[in-house]
Design an enzyme around this catalytic site. Sequence first.
Site, short mmCIF file in Angstrom:
data_model
loop_
_atom_site.label_atom_id
_atom_site.label_comp_id
_atom_site.label_asym_id
_atom_site.label_seq_id
_atom_site.Cartn_x
_atom_site.Cartn_y
_atom_site.Cartn_z
N ASP A 207 -2.52 8.01 -8.28
CA ASP A 207 -1.12 8.74 -7.72
C ASP A 207 0.13 7.87 -8.35
O ASP A 207 1.14 7.80 -7.48
CB ASP A 207 -0.83 8.15 -6.30
CG ASP A 207 -0.01 8.31 -4.96
OD1 ASP A 207 0.44 9.87 -6.14
OD2 ASP A 207 0.54 8.61 -4.94
N GLU A 451 -9.41 1.31 -5.47
CA GLU A 451 -9.88 1.94 -5.09
C GLU A 451 -11.15 2.97 -6.16
O GLU A 451 -10.60 4.18 -6.25
CB GLU A 451 -9.20 3.36 -4.60
CG GLU A 451 -8.12 2.66 -3.45
CD GLU A 451 -7.44 3.68 -2.59
OE1 GLU A 451 -7.26 4.89 -2.42
OE2 GLU A 451 -6.27 3.12 -1.35
N TYR A 504 -4.80 3.52 4.97
CA TYR A 504 -3.06 4.71 6.05
C TYR A 504 -3.41 5.45 6.93
O TYR A 504 -3.57 6.59 7.70
CB TYR A 504 -2.99 5.71 4.81
CG TYR A 504 -2.66 4.97 3.90
CD1 TYR A 504 -0.99 4.81 3.36
CD2 TYR A 504 -3.26 4.25 2.23
CE1 TYR A 504 -0.52 4.33 2.33
CE2 TYR A 504 -2.94 3.69 1.72
CZ TYR A 504 -1.81 3.77 1.43
OH TYR A 504 -1.66 2.99 -0.15
N GLU A 540 -3.14 -2.54 1.06
CA GLU A 540 -2.33 -1.01 1.10
C GLU A 540 -1.98 -0.82 2.47
O GLU A 540 -3.10 -0.24 3.51
CB GLU A 540 -2.62 -0.15 0.06
CG GLU A 540 -2.39 -0.14 -0.89
CD GLU A 540 -2.32 0.60 -2.14
OE1 GLU A 540 -2.70 2.13 -1.43
OE2 GLU A 540 -2.85 0.77 -3.26
#
Length: 651
Positions: A207, A451, A504, A540
């Site tokens: 990303d 990840e 998230y 994160e």
Amino acid sequence: MARRTAVAWAALGPLLWGCALALQGGMLYPRESPSRERKELDGLWSFRADFSHNRRRGFEEQWYRRPLRESGPTLDMPVPSSFNDISQDWRLWDFVGWVWYEREVILPERWTQDLSTRVVLRIGSAHAYAIVWVNGVDTLEHEGGYLPFEADISNLVQVGPLSSQLRITIAINNTLTPTTLPPGTIQYLTDTSKYPKGYFVQNIYFDFFNYAGLQRSVLLYTTPTAYIDDITVTTSVEHDSGLVNYQISVKGSNLFELEVRLLDAENKLVANGAGTQGQLKVPGARLWWPYLMHKRPAYLYSLEVRLTAQMSLGPVSDFYTLPVGIRTVAVTESQFLINGKPFYFHGVNKHEDADIRGKGFDWPLLVKDFNLLRWLGANAFRTSHYPYAEEVLQMCDRYGIVVIDECPGVGLALPQFFNNVSLQNHMRVMEEVVRRDKNHPAVVMWSVANEPASHLESAGYYLKMVITHTKALDPSRPVTFVTNSNYAADKGAPYVDVICLNSYYSWYHDYGHLELIQQQLTTQFESWYKTYQKPIIQSEYGAETIVGFHQDPPLMFTEEYQKSLLEQYHVVLDQKRRKYVVGELIWNFADFMTEQSPTRVLGNKKGVFTRQRQPKSAAFLLRERYWKIANETRYPYSIAKSQCLENSPFT
Ligand code: GCB
């Protein structure tokens, strides 16, 4: 809680000598010294993207043979900079294939005439594959962005009276393949009712925008022909003495002497030694502390190395000075220890990009970012998701900002990326990262990936191999990778020293349901800790936020939502941080560019600062939190002194 014996990597320092890197040669940062000069080649280069159908016209027409302007029109391209945002030609923005850079240089006469001088061409990084010609001669190839590479070009420049003029041509290809790091795929779209013939796109699985070009400095530097090729330093502490273990490799001579002197910050000699390896003892050593942890953080000694070699042309001397911080790093079942004291990472994840320069290295940006880090009270960052410029790590050494150094192992999302060729390449990249960054006291842990699809069996084996290899390369630091897998499914977690988790909640699922965060985050921490009994970093968390969007009650994308989401995370982090959670790194320090997609509005907007480095509301929240944590955990009587903190209400 039962404390597992602390694994003190620093104590294993001498073992490092047994684990020579497979790479040939060192990659010392090119520093000036009485025996070394440097000539920076930053500025305007000639540039051309090869838009031909197969992108190979440059090779077919041998553009490297003559000045680039003779084979067609060129653009002015600044170096360092990514090429993508510079031109008004939209085709360059997401160009995939070969681009060509060229620069003419005049060398000092001594460099070309003095045969006891070695001339080296060093490229700070070229993303992602580069071929280099000097005066049309194929000189150097390198795979992988974000890391330096170099070649001894003495025999190309020391060839006669006309040799002062040098033409450097660099062809760079930003194509990512299933075996590059990061990996990518090229997809040909063959439906001729929709796409022109030969139409293709590059698929990436990460990303951030795949900025490319000469994004760090290119330079020439000299050494004598017998030279200090590499220095490896590890440090430990015994009672109140600091121990500095060094190993030096010399090239170009077998008949030499090495003198080693350790100087303190006032330039006073504190220890000395001789020979290619040894240990220097510093009674009453001042340790390198992270900033906010000690009243005198980031103390650096200088290791001065002097080589004297007997050569056929007479004696030759080489000098190199390496900054050295004496500190230890260790991990227990629930703590991350620096100099034997628990360290809590309260920091950020970053990217290197900003405005039109893309990922091009930039001093004003670097200094601004460090001022913002200190304004925030951030004591650490992760180099998400690739190694940053060496100058960044030098600043961290000097300022006492702790670094989790991540390699470009990002986007390992598909099963086919876990193959033997990729594995070999990944291990080589880790060799390059460790070779470049091993001597930075600020670097306290390696991260081998972000990840990866770590629920796959093949990924488990792959990660085990990369982690084991990295530990063999550097037994002095813990190793991790950053996961977003489930605790029960992750096949790589057994091999890491610290569990790094990305999550998230109330962003990528349960949209808008901030009330679920505390329950979900508590479950996350407890499940992982129960399974592994290893310290955990929330590596994160965050929310997309368009600066200036406001809504109360908070809705997604507003500044209020970002703040509320962070507050919910902080409740749980506060419960766990005195137990086994050893860090929190916000995603992200600043907004950054990504590929275009319906889920990104001019890039990723999860920054607490905008891409122009202005604060969103969340930055003030984070600042208050980080200073609160710093004030709880910092050494008694320590005063954080810095240009931007003197008037801070938090000091
Ligand atoms: C992640 C990735 C990071 C992304 C971020 C996001 O988990 O590690 O590269 O940018 O999420 O914002 O989606």
